[in-house]
Design an enzyme around this catalytic site. Structure first.
Site, PDB file in Angstrom:
ATOM      1  N   SER A 114       0.814  -1.218   0.000  1.00  0.00           N
ATOM      2  CA  SER A 114       0.000   0.000   0.000  1.00  0.00           C
ATOM      3  C   SER A 114       0.845   1.265   0.000  1.00  0.00           C
ATOM      4  O   SER A 114       0.481   2.268  -0.626  1.00  0.00           O
ATOM      5  CB  SER A 114      -0.933  -0.002   1.215  1.00  0.00           C
ATOM      6  OG  SER A 114      -1.794  -1.118   1.191  1.00  0.00           O
ATOM      7  N   HIS A 122       0.614   4.456   4.273  1.00  0.00           N
ATOM      8  CA  HIS A 122      -0.081   5.166   3.205  1.00  0.00           C
ATOM      9  C   HIS A 122       0.410   6.609   3.094  1.00  0.00           C
ATOM     10  O   HIS A 122       0.711   7.094   1.996  1.00  0.00           O
ATOM     11  CB  HIS A 122      -1.583   5.146   3.474  1.00  0.00           C
ATOM     12  CG  HIS A 122      -2.183   3.774   3.421  1.00  0.00           C
ATOM     13  ND1 HIS A 122      -3.544   3.552   3.420  1.00  0.00           N
ATOM     14  CD2 HIS A 122      -1.616   2.544   3.345  1.00  0.00           C
ATOM     15  CE1 HIS A 122      -3.790   2.259   3.357  1.00  0.00           C
ATOM     16  NE2 HIS A 122      -2.624   1.629   3.319  1.00  0.00           N
TER      17      HIS A 122
END
Length: 294
Positions: free
Chosen positions: A199, A245
């Protein structure tokens, strides 16, 4: 009369890309004059050229590798603009299948600061010198929905970025964005919290895509809307390492900006200099957190 009226709209319609018939375009290759869409354009000293003319040096009288046109970031044009994207997806899938076949392998791949916790004392983790976990965690997934989302995003974002940046620059963007996400997770997450997944690197691709589209004056709303949705999930769903993230997104924005805005006369120096600076930040953050846990 009827035939003439029926053919008039075709005569006035915009030409379509010869490689993508469904895309209208007003740009033509400066060598062969075939219509080309933005995805097929290769920036040249004068205008744009199509991939076939670039690879074969059609009509120049020079060898195919002489004065070869470059992408907007200065990378060379490849026959398969998605090769690295496919390889990265393949690596992620191979690791996922290995984890499904031997779940115990995951313990050696996840990003974790130190384990087990006190009073037993740290025996493994990044704080114990296992820095490789910053990398291996980027290619490790446990849940099918997790790898499905990341690989779809990688395919959707990676191909255009790889074509625009070139393979070497795209690989640097992917890996360093993932490392910045891993470093921020190591710094801010609990030392006994394990995290995994691509991610961070995927969010880096989001950031670089936004920079590239802004540079090309494309409509940013689709990418920004998708990014906003992903950020909402990041901060509302449980068991998600938001640090990865955000770290990956920041890394992608910084590196992406350097890739597409570097001045031509110092392009490589600026691009790889920024990459080296981001790697230095990753190392510094890792050393700082290790000192805190030691």
């Amino acid at each position: 009369m009827d035939q003439a009226q029926g053919s008039q709209p075709d005569a006035q319609s915009a030409p379509v890309c010869y490689r993508h018939p469904g895309r209208e375009t007003g740009v033509r290759c400066t060598r062969c004059e075939r219509p080309i869409c933005p995805e097929c354009m290769v920036s040249a000293s004068v205008g744009f050229q199509c991939p076939e003319c670039v690879r074969g040096a059609v009509g120049t009288g020079h060898a195919p590798n002489a004065s070869r046109p470059r992408t907007i970031a200065g990378g060379t044009v490849a026959a398969d603009p998605r090769l690295l994207t496919k390889i990265l997806i393949g690596i992620n899938l191979a690791v996922f299948l290995l984890v499904q076949a031997r779940p115990s392998v995951l313990n050696s791949l996840v990003l974790i600061g130190e384990w087990p916790p006190a009073p037993w004392g740290p025996t493994e983790g990044v704080a114990e010198g296992e820095w490789y976990r910053l990398v291996t965690s980027m290619f490790s997934h446990e849940a099918i929905w997790h790898i499905a989302f990341n690989m779809l995003s990688l395919w959707w974002l990676g191909g255009p970025l790889e074509a625009a940046l070139g393979r070497a620059r795209f690989l640097a963007l992917y890996l360093i964005s993932g490392l910045t996400g891993s470093a921020l997770t190591y710094l801010l997450a609990g030392p006994t919290t394990a995290s995994l997944g691509a991610s961070g690197a995927v969010f880096g691709l989001f950031g670089a895509t936004a920079v590239l589209m802004r540079r090309l004056n494309y409509d940013l709303r689709p990418v920004l809307a998708l990014l906003a949705i992903n950020l909402v999930f990041t901060f509302t769903m449980s068991n998600i390492a938001w640090q990865a993230h955000i770290g990956g997104l920041v890394g992608g924005l910084v590196i992406g900006y350097a890739m597409v805005h570097a001045p031509r006369e110092r392009r490589a120096l600026v691009q790889y200099g920024v990459c080296a600076l981001m790697l230095a930040v990753v190392v510094g953050v890792t050393l700082l957190r290790t000192a805190q846990l030691s």
